[in-house]
Each structure stands twice: as C-alpha cells, then as structure tokens.
Design an enzyme around this catalytic site. Structure first.
Site, PDB file in Angstrom:
ATOM      1  N   CYS A 217     -11.151  17.562 -75.400  1.00 37.25           N
ATOM      2  CA  CYS A 217     -11.579  18.914 -75.766  1.00 37.25           C
ATOM      3  C   CYS A 217     -13.067  18.835 -76.082  1.00 37.25           C
ATOM      4  O   CYS A 217     -13.467  18.259 -77.095  1.00 37.25           O
ATOM      5  CB  CYS A 217     -10.811  19.430 -76.976  1.00 37.25           C
ATOM      6  SG  CYS A 217      -9.113  19.812 -76.582  1.00 37.25           S
TER       7      CYS A 217
ATOM      8  N   CYS B 109     -21.558  10.897 -76.299  1.00 35.29           N
ATOM      9  CA  CYS B 109     -22.220  10.394 -75.098  1.00 35.29           C
ATOM     10  C   CYS B 109     -22.643   8.952 -75.338  1.00 35.29           C
ATOM     11  O   CYS B 109     -23.255   8.635 -76.363  1.00 35.29           O
ATOM     12  CB  CYS B 109     -23.438  11.269 -74.795  1.00 35.29           C
ATOM     13  SG  CYS B 109     -24.460  10.654 -73.442  1.00 35.29           S
TER      14      CYS B 109
ATOM     15  N   CYS C  25      -6.581  25.352 -75.289  1.00 34.45           N
ATOM     16  CA  CYS C  25      -7.040  25.010 -76.639  1.00 34.45           C
ATOM     17  C   CYS C  25      -8.316  25.745 -77.048  1.00 34.45           C
ATOM     18  O   CYS C  25      -8.698  25.712 -78.214  1.00 34.45           O
ATOM     19  CB  CYS C  25      -7.237  23.498 -76.783  1.00 34.45           C
ATOM     20  SG  CYS C  25      -8.668  22.844 -75.893  1.00 34.45           S
TER      21      CYS C  25
ATOM     22  N   ASP D  23      -2.313  13.880 -75.630  1.00 34.24           N
ATOM     23  CA  ASP D  23      -1.254  14.801 -75.220  1.00 34.24           C
ATOM     24  C   ASP D  23      -1.583  15.546 -73.928  1.00 34.24           C
ATOM     25  O   ASP D  23      -1.107  16.649 -73.691  1.00 34.24           O
ATOM     26  CB  ASP D  23      -0.949  15.797 -76.339  1.00 34.24           C
ATOM     27  CG  ASP D  23      -2.161  16.662 -76.715  1.00 34.24           C
ATOM     28  OD1 ASP D  23      -3.242  16.519 -76.089  1.00 34.24           O
ATOM     29  OD2 ASP D  23      -2.038  17.465 -77.658  1.00 34.24           O
TER      30      ASP D  23
ATOM     31  N   CYS E 168     -29.146  14.469 -72.866  1.00 33.43           N
ATOM     32  CA  CYS E 168     -29.818  13.441 -72.058  1.00 33.43           C
ATOM     33  C   CYS E 168     -29.554  13.541 -70.556  1.00 33.43           C
ATOM     34  O   CYS E 168     -30.171  12.822 -69.773  1.00 33.43           O
ATOM     35  CB  CYS E 168     -29.447  12.054 -72.550  1.00 33.43           C
ATOM     36  SG  CYS E 168     -27.731  11.574 -72.193  1.00 33.43           S
TER      37      CYS E 168
ATOM     38  N   CYS F 247     -26.804   8.770 -75.431  1.00 29.62           N
ATOM     39  CA  CYS F 247     -27.646   9.309 -76.502  1.00 29.62           C
ATOM     40  C   CYS F 247     -26.903   9.595 -77.798  1.00 29.62           C
ATOM     41  O   CYS F 247     -27.493  10.084 -78.757  1.00 29.62           O
ATOM     42  CB  CYS F 247     -28.348  10.578 -76.027  1.00 29.62           C
ATOM     43  SG  CYS F 247     -27.230  11.998 -75.843  1.00 29.62           S
TER      44      CYS F 247
ATOM     45  N   CYS G 282     -24.303  15.625 -70.087  1.00 26.98           N
ATOM     46  CA  CYS G 282     -24.687  15.729 -71.486  1.00 26.98           C
ATOM     47  C   CYS G 282     -25.884  16.673 -71.623  1.00 26.98           C
ATOM     48  O   CYS G 282     -26.877  16.534 -70.910  1.00 26.98           O
ATOM     49  CB  CYS G 282     -25.044  14.349 -72.024  1.00 26.98           C
ATOM     50  SG  CYS G 282     -25.616  14.369 -73.743  1.00 26.98           S
TER      51      CYS G 282
END
Length: 136
Positions: free
Chosen positions: A125, A102, A71, A115, A56, A105, A53
């Site tokens: 994604c 997350c 994508c 899918d 954090c 945080c 993340c």
C-alpha cells in the site's frame, strides 16, 4: 536490503528536501506521513508504465504489479526488482506493520502486508504522493 546499503549521494538535510518537495510531499516522504485514503492521484491510474520514487526517480513498481485492493492507496504485489525497496519493522500507532522505503534515498513509501491476492501474497500500500508515474 538494509539502510546501510542506501546511496550516500542521496543523503540530504531536511532543508534540502523541503526545497525540493511540496509541504505535503515532505510530510509523507521524509517524515513518514500518510496521505488520506482515496485521494491519491495514482490510485486509479491504469496506464502502462513504471512507478518511480518522487524524491530520487528510482524505479519501484510496474503497472503489471498494480491491482485494486480497495484499501484507498495504490497497491502492488511486488517491487520492480529485488532491492528496490527496504523493509523495516514499524510498531508506531499501536500496530505491527512493515514499512517500505526507497532503497536509494530512504523516502517513506508506505507499508506492505502479507494478504495480497496474487501468488506473491503481498499487498504493498503505497502513497501516491511518494511516487511519480512514467507512462510507456
């Protein structure tokens, strides 16, 4: 995991987050924005390591779970461990999706879709800008 389980030490004001993050990071991570597809720095990252993340430093995904979904955002088939992320229904933009944040945080990461091409059936994604990469 629900948002009530989030670490209360990570509760910051918008001003505190703005001091820590760039304007674009703040927009995506704290205001639930999205980076433009195919622009993220981690999209084509093929190194071995852990995705953390941006806000954090909590571990979110491993390179073993990353795949190219086409994508426009880094895609993963599972979180690093149960409870690393929070799933929330998102009906914004006239769509029904599951937002991923997350669990430590509450930073907005992206969305998960049912899918995915692996046995998990999931396609996370995730915005590159909401993560940092720790190469092993």
């Amino acid at each position: 995991m629900d948002k009530n389980s989030m670490n209360k030490d990570m509760t910051k004001t918008d001003a505190e987050w703005q001091a820590q993050l760039t304007d674009e990071e703040f927009y995506v991570c704290r205001k639930k924005g999205t980076e433009h597809p195919y622009t993220g720095t981690l999209l084509n990252n093929n190194a071995v390591g852990v995705y953390k993340c941006k806000c954090c430093g909590s571990e979110l995904f491993t390179s073993d779970s990353k795949f190219n979904s086409g994508c426009g955002w880094p895609s993963f088939d599972k979180e690093i461990k149960d409870g690393a992320v929070i799933y929330t229904e998102d009906n914004s933009l006239a769509m029904q999706r599951i937002e991923v944040t997350c669990s430590h945080c509450d930073s907005h990461l992206g969305h998960v879709f049912p899918d995915g091409p692996t046995e998990t059936g999931q396609r996370f994604c995730i915005n590159s800008i909401s993560m940092e990469f720790d190469e092993k």
